[in-house]
Design a protein around this motif. Structure first.
Motif, PDB file in Angstrom:
ATOM      1  N   GLU A 117       0.878  -1.196   0.054  1.00 50.07           N
ATOM      2  CA  GLU A 117      -0.076   0.027   0.140  1.00 50.07           C
ATOM      3  C   GLU A 117       0.826   1.156   0.151  1.00 50.07           C
ATOM      4  O   GLU A 117       0.271   2.236   0.177  1.00 50.07           O
ATOM      5  N   SER A 118       2.176   1.244  -0.103  1.00 46.02           N
ATOM      6  CA  SER A 118       3.177   2.139   0.051  1.00 46.02           C
ATOM      7  C   SER A 118       3.757   2.410  -1.323  1.00 46.02           C
ATOM      8  O   SER A 118       3.918   1.546  -2.446  1.00 46.02           O
ATOM      9  N   THR A 119       4.143   3.619  -1.601  1.00 42.29           N
ATOM     10  CA  THR A 119       4.790   3.973  -2.786  1.00 42.29           C
ATOM     11  C   THR A 119       6.307   4.370  -2.708  1.00 42.29           C
ATOM     12  O   THR A 119       6.982   4.616  -3.609  1.00 42.29           O
ATOM     13  N   ASP A 120       6.901   4.366  -1.585  1.00 43.16           N
ATOM     14  CA  ASP A 120       8.178   4.712  -1.186  1.00 43.16           C
ATOM     15  C   ASP A 120       8.967   3.802  -0.246  1.00 43.16           C
ATOM     16  O   ASP A 120       8.326   2.607   0.275  1.00 43.16           O
ATOM     17  N   LEU A 121      10.024   4.260   0.283  1.00 40.61           N
ATOM     18  CA  LEU A 121      10.835   3.375   1.008  1.00 40.61           C
ATOM     19  C   LEU A 121      10.699   3.589   2.539  1.00 40.61           C
ATOM     20  O   LEU A 121      11.514   3.166   3.452  1.00 40.61           O
ATOM     21  N   SER A 122       9.733   4.395   3.054  1.00 33.40           N
ATOM     22  CA  SER A 122       9.657   4.735   4.516  1.00 33.40           C
ATOM     23  C   SER A 122       9.279   3.685   5.169  1.00 33.40           C
ATOM     24  O   SER A 122       9.716   3.645   6.390  1.00 33.40           O
ATOM     25  N   LEU A 123       8.383   2.963   5.021  1.00 34.54           N
ATOM     26  CA  LEU A 123       8.113   1.669   5.501  1.00 34.54           C
ATOM     27  C   LEU A 123       9.266   0.736   6.231  1.00 34.54           C
ATOM     28  O   LEU A 123       9.566   0.354   6.942  1.00 34.54           O
ATOM     29  N   LEU A 124      10.112   0.523   5.159  1.00 41.45           N
ATOM     30  CA  LEU A 124      11.396  -0.072   5.247  1.00 41.45           C
ATOM     31  C   LEU A 124      12.185   0.842   6.080  1.00 41.45           C
ATOM     32  O   LEU A 124      12.712  -0.035   6.919  1.00 41.45           O
ATOM     33  N   GLU A 125      12.418   1.801   5.776  1.00 42.46           N
ATOM     34  CA  GLU A 125      13.476   2.812   6.603  1.00 42.46           C
ATOM     35  C   GLU A 125      13.068   2.615   8.085  1.00 42.46           C
ATOM     36  O   GLU A 125      13.823   2.557   9.125  1.00 42.46           O
ATOM     37  N   GLU A 126      11.566   2.780   8.390  1.00 43.25           N
ATOM     38  CA  GLU A 126      10.975   2.767   9.703  1.00 43.25           C
ATOM     39  C   GLU A 126      11.327   1.245  10.269  1.00 43.25           C
ATOM     40  O   GLU A 126      11.772   1.043  11.576  1.00 43.25           O
ATOM     41  N   ALA A 127      11.069   0.295   9.556  1.00 43.38           N
ATOM     42  CA  ALA A 127      11.566  -1.002  10.240  1.00 43.38           C
ATOM     43  C   ALA A 127      13.156  -1.201  10.867  1.00 43.38           C
ATOM     44  O   ALA A 127      13.147  -1.766  11.656  1.00 43.38           O
ATOM     45  N   LEU A 128      13.853  -0.831   9.779  1.00 44.36           N
ATOM     46  CA  LEU A 128      15.334  -0.978   9.926  1.00 44.36           C
ATOM     47  C   LEU A 128      15.787  -0.084  10.860  1.00 44.36           C
ATOM     48  O   LEU A 128      16.442  -0.305  11.873  1.00 44.36           O
ATOM     49  N   ARG A 129      15.219   1.201  11.068  1.00 42.75           N
ATOM     50  CA  ARG A 129      15.406   2.115  12.168  1.00 42.75           C
ATOM     51  C   ARG A 129      15.244   1.698  13.454  1.00 42.75           C
ATOM     52  O   ARG A 129      15.831   1.640  14.461  1.00 42.75           O
ATOM     53  N   THR A 130      14.033   0.951  13.558  1.00 42.57           N
ATOM     54  CA  THR A 130      13.523   0.395  14.841  1.00 42.57           C
ATOM     55  C   THR A 130      14.309  -0.545  15.417  1.00 42.57           C
ATOM     56  O   THR A 130      14.734  -0.577  16.544  1.00 42.57           O
ATOM     57  N   ALA A 131      15.042  -1.483  14.366  1.00 44.09           N
ATOM     58  CA  ALA A 131      15.943  -2.454  14.870  1.00 44.09           C
ATOM     59  C   ALA A 131      17.301  -1.811  15.015  1.00 44.09           C
ATOM     60  O   ALA A 131      18.109  -2.106  16.089  1.00 44.09           O
ATOM     61  N   ALA A 132      17.709  -0.873  14.270  1.00 45.38           N
ATOM     62  CA  ALA A 132      19.016  -0.598  14.283  1.00 45.38           C
ATOM     63  C   ALA A 132      19.421   0.444  15.467  1.00 45.38           C
ATOM     64  O   ALA A 132      20.283   0.521  16.145  1.00 45.38           O
ATOM     65  N   GLU A 133      18.289   1.189  16.046  1.00 44.44           N
ATOM     66  CA  GLU A 133      18.260   2.195  16.991  1.00 44.44           C
ATOM     67  C   GLU A 133      17.905   1.874  18.290  1.00 44.44           C
ATOM     68  O   GLU A 133      17.820   2.754  19.083  1.00 44.44           O
ATOM     69  N   THR A 134      17.443   0.522  18.531  1.00 40.19           N
ATOM     70  CA  THR A 134      17.017   0.289  20.002  1.00 40.19           C
ATOM     71  C   THR A 134      18.099   0.318  20.867  1.00 40.19           C
ATOM     72  O   THR A 134      19.048  -0.089  20.676  1.00 40.19           O
ATOM     73  N   ASP A 135      17.695   0.924  22.168  1.00 41.91           N
ATOM     74  CA  ASP A 135      18.500   0.696  22.974  1.00 41.91           C
ATOM     75  C   ASP A 135      18.176  -0.352  24.021  1.00 41.91           C
ATOM     76  O   ASP A 135      18.892  -0.575  25.276  1.00 41.91           O
ATOM     77  N   GLU A 136      17.120  -1.134  23.932  1.00 43.95           N
ATOM     78  CA  GLU A 136      16.811  -2.267  24.678  1.00 43.95           C
ATOM     79  C   GLU A 136      16.959  -3.792  23.738  1.00 43.95           C
ATOM     80  O   GLU A 136      17.228  -3.589  22.710  1.00 43.95           O
ATOM     81  N   ASP A 137      16.584  -4.654  24.426  1.00 43.24           N
ATOM     82  CA  ASP A 137      16.865  -6.077  23.843  1.00 43.24           C
ATOM     83  C   ASP A 137      15.636  -6.018  22.470  1.00 43.24           C
ATOM     84  O   ASP A 137      14.430  -5.470  22.693  1.00 43.24           O
ATOM     85  N   LEU A 138      16.179  -6.411  21.420  1.00 42.38           N
ATOM     86  CA  LEU A 138      15.229  -6.018  20.098  1.00 42.38           C
ATOM     87  C   LEU A 138      14.055  -7.064  20.225  1.00 42.38           C
ATOM     88  O   LEU A 138      14.525  -8.429  20.296  1.00 42.38           O
ATOM     89  N   ASP A 139      12.695  -6.860  19.926  1.00 39.94           N
ATOM     90  CA  ASP A 139      11.822  -7.898  19.952  1.00 39.94           C
ATOM     91  C   ASP A 139      11.878  -8.518  18.691  1.00 39.94           C
ATOM     92  O   ASP A 139      12.227  -8.082  17.840  1.00 39.94           O
TER      93      ASP A 139
END
Length: 141
Positions: free
Chosen positions: A23-45
């Motif tokens: 439902e998307s036409t850009d890379l924002s969902l991908l960036e959000e998913a990557l940023r959530t994992a890359a920038e977590t300060d806690e154990d990654l879900d």
């Protein structure tokens, strides 16, 4: 864990990302998913880890280096064809950091694969992805 195999797209969370991406036409969902994992300060879900791996696979494919895991994903193939975009070097670097976080000792996803005695199989899949990401660096120069 809603998984039926060790492949990147063989779990509910990765499938959810693919559905949302359609439902998307850009890379924002991908960036959000990557940023959530890359920038977590806690154990990654585990769910966030699965989404990050799927996002990294899509980034890799958009850079012209599709892994075997994405070859069977017809919805993703159609989305990439309809939305041809070139990820930036920064997005590729974010994907690499995210995958590193997913494989870290304190990653919930890694722990789950270890608990079901399939860590080696899962790590083989992730190692293939990591090798592809490293090789793609020259594509974005």
């Amino acid at each position: 864990m809603g998984a039926w195999g060790s492949g990147t797209f063989e779990n509910d969370d990765a499938c959810d990302l693919v559905c949302d991406l359609r439902e998307s036409t850009d890379l924002s969902l991908l960036e959000e998913a990557l940023r959530t994992a890359a920038e977590t300060d806690e154990d990654l879900d585990a769910g966030d880890g699965s989404k990050a791996l799927a996002a990294a696979e899509v980034i890799l494919a958009l850079l012209g280096h599709p892994s075997p895991a994405i070859a069977e994903e017809e919805d993703l193939q159609a989305w990439m064809k309809a939305n041809p975009q070139r990820p930036t070097a920064a997005l590729l670097a974010l994907a690499e950091r995210a995958v590193q976080q997913v494989t870290a000792e304190d990653s919930e996803l890694r722990e789950l694969w270890d608990e079901v005695d399939s860590l080696d199989e899962w790590m083989a899949e992730v190692n293939t992805l990591q090798a592809g990401l490293r090789a793609a660096r020259s594509a974005v120069g």
